[in-house]
Motif scaffolding. Sequence first.
Motif, PDB file in Angstrom:
ATOM      1  N   ASN A 284      -5.479  36.763  37.349  1.00  0.00           N
ATOM      2  CA  ASN A 284      -6.504  36.223  36.754  1.00  0.00           C
ATOM      3  C   ASN A 284      -6.829  34.791  36.798  1.00  0.00           C
TER       4      ASN A 284
ATOM      5  N   LEU B 294      -7.606  38.183  30.332  1.00  0.00           N
ATOM      6  CA  LEU B 294      -6.788  36.924  30.061  1.00  0.00           C
ATOM      7  C   LEU B 294      -5.333  37.358  30.167  1.00  0.00           C
TER       8      LEU B 294
ATOM      9  N   GLU C 137     -12.850  36.030  26.736  1.00  0.00           N
ATOM     10  CA  GLU C 137     -12.817  36.585  27.873  1.00  0.00           C
ATOM     11  C   GLU C 137     -14.393  36.566  28.034  1.00  0.00           C
TER      12      GLU C 137
ATOM     13  N   VAL D 101      -8.749  37.342  22.426  1.00  0.00           N
ATOM     14  CA  VAL D 101      -8.633  37.451  23.735  1.00  0.00           C
ATOM     15  C   VAL D 101     -10.091  38.211  24.366  1.00  0.00           C
TER      16      VAL D 101
ATOM     17  N   MET E 271      -2.916  32.419  26.592  1.00  0.00           N
ATOM     18  CA  MET E 271      -4.279  31.742  26.868  1.00  0.00           C
ATOM     19  C   MET E 271      -4.064  30.553  27.477  1.00  0.00           C
TER      20      MET E 271
ATOM     21  N   PHE F  37      -3.844  31.089  31.325  1.00  0.00           N
ATOM     22  CA  PHE F  37      -5.104  31.646  32.013  1.00  0.00           C
ATOM     23  C   PHE F  37      -6.085  30.505  32.067  1.00  0.00           C
TER      24      PHE F  37
END
Length: 644
Positions: free
Chosen positions: A357, A352, A337, A333, A387, A390
């Motif tokens: 976000n 994430l 990111e 992550v 994931m 995000f």
Amino acid sequence: MQCLMERLSRWRKENPSGGYLLLLLVTWCAVQSLTRLVMLLSSAGVASLGPIDLVKVFGLGLVYDVGAGFFFLFLPALYLLVPQHFLSVRIHRWGLAALTLFLNVFQIFCAVALYLYWQEFHTNFNFIAVDYLVYTQEMLQQIVQSFPLGIILPAIFAVAAVITWGQAHFLPTSFPWSGRRTLALLCILFVLPAAVVRGTSSDWRTHLTENRYNNELAGNGPYEFVHAFFANELDYRTFYQTADSTAAHDRLRQMLAAPNVTFADGETTLRDVRNENALTGRKPNVVIITVESLSASFCGAFGAEDSLTPYLDELTKESFAFYNMYATGTRTVRGLEAITLAVPPTPGQSILRRPNNEDLSSLGEAFRQNGYARDFLYGGYGYFDNMNAFFESNGYTIKDRTSIPSEEVIQETVWGVADETLFTQVLRSLDEHAAAGEPAFEMVMTTSNHRPFTFPEDRVDGAQGTREGAVLYTDWAIHDFLERAKQQPWFDNTVFVIVADHQAGVAGKTALPVDKYRIPCIVYAPGLIQPGSTDRLVSQMDLGPTLLGMLGLSYRTSWLGRDIFETPESEDRAFISTYQSLGLVKGDDLVVLTPDEAVAASRIDDWETSDYTKEEVPTDLGEEAVSWYQEASDLFKSGLLKNR
């Protein structure tokens, strides 16, 4: 000594419940100390074995063990509050024996789990262990696929049974009800644990010795796990050194300034980046293959003596290579990111995994402004590490394991399908976008180079279940993918970026060993981007801006990464971090911010072995480190990294 033992024996006979609880506490501390010793011996080549350091490790470790032991005593103390007249002594003893066996199984299980975790991460339990527990299915399946549980679990039970048998004759023979006894048990239940919570700190071990391994060994596994559970997100301003907000922001804007940058206002980092179209108006497809745990030390082209990537070594000669790129963190992550959001790592969880976000200035947004379709492709289930949520909330189309037809799955682990199957989905996605007449940006995350390190048979000579075999297979799969891609009509108009999310291991003698963050990165685009290389110091978060500059694509953004080719070499820097320690590397200096509001600096004497010499913090460099990290945290929290 004999007199003391006699008094202790007499006290135990007069206080059978107290003697039993004391025995449990001693057993607990003995098991924890033995676990610490075994882990120390397994790391004898890198941990300090100096007498003073060992006294510190085992001394402070015992303090943590006793503190955690008071929580270990909670259930038996609670049981001992049950007065004798409710149950017969025999039933009481059988119940207490069963509870004792359970506690012994628990502590031996914790010891084994910590040892295995140490072998993988070379650290005590931390927020990574907490994250894995949240994703119970993946964790359990990885354990099943990686370890011989048919041997380990019976062995744990057998050892626990032997310990319980040895403790059996210490079980109380009476359970009287008395005010003094009840008060003592209530103290064990509530007062002592409360005192531990208020009076101890995991930070005691942070600077215990000069060796990070020893500092980690001083902790108590269960204690550190619980601490990480409650402290895996850190507020920068609460825990780290701060600077005047206006001064830090002005400094940041100066560091982001470049000849091709125009700030949209006088207050924020929002800016227009104008790049000359180096590809004469073409908008090629862009495929970023983020490779799981691909250390530079695996790749011959990046200096490895025993290369595990023969194909990538040859491909590097036909590509533009960044020989001195550094990952921002130690987890996938963090890599995603850095590449996607172009921000330094903020303390605690990756962005994430955090609330609010969505709709951020991202690499995908920059491609959207240039008319690109954006996809996130992953061989596993993208709910892991948030994931899917995000990337979807930032404009990407999700194509994970749920999108892959079962008949195409050659082999898979709990983390995902074999890389070659994932790459088949990438080919299909590019075909679909080509048919629609639109350029595509494909963000790809691989999984095969992850424990349990299994892969399809008959691909490479490497052994199943080994890191070496998995790296060889990853290299083979990338080769196979590019060979298949060459047969497609869109190949000549596609840029392939191969970069690691992080290194395979980040353990070292120091908290931030710089050699454990160096990662390979190449840009392969025959006919589009000239082969070449740079040895300049590059942060993983600068990949997006630099790539867009190479492609000649302009965009508006608020991110904090920058195009290294529009930045003076004297300003090159990299960011390396754990979830608590935040590092800035510039020149041969490393500045580290820690959550006790401390700032420390070291001179990097040897980049390949991370040999450092402590030094006074250079004023400008200390202020720069604080500015980068403070502003990254403030801008995200205030929403100023969102699209505007």
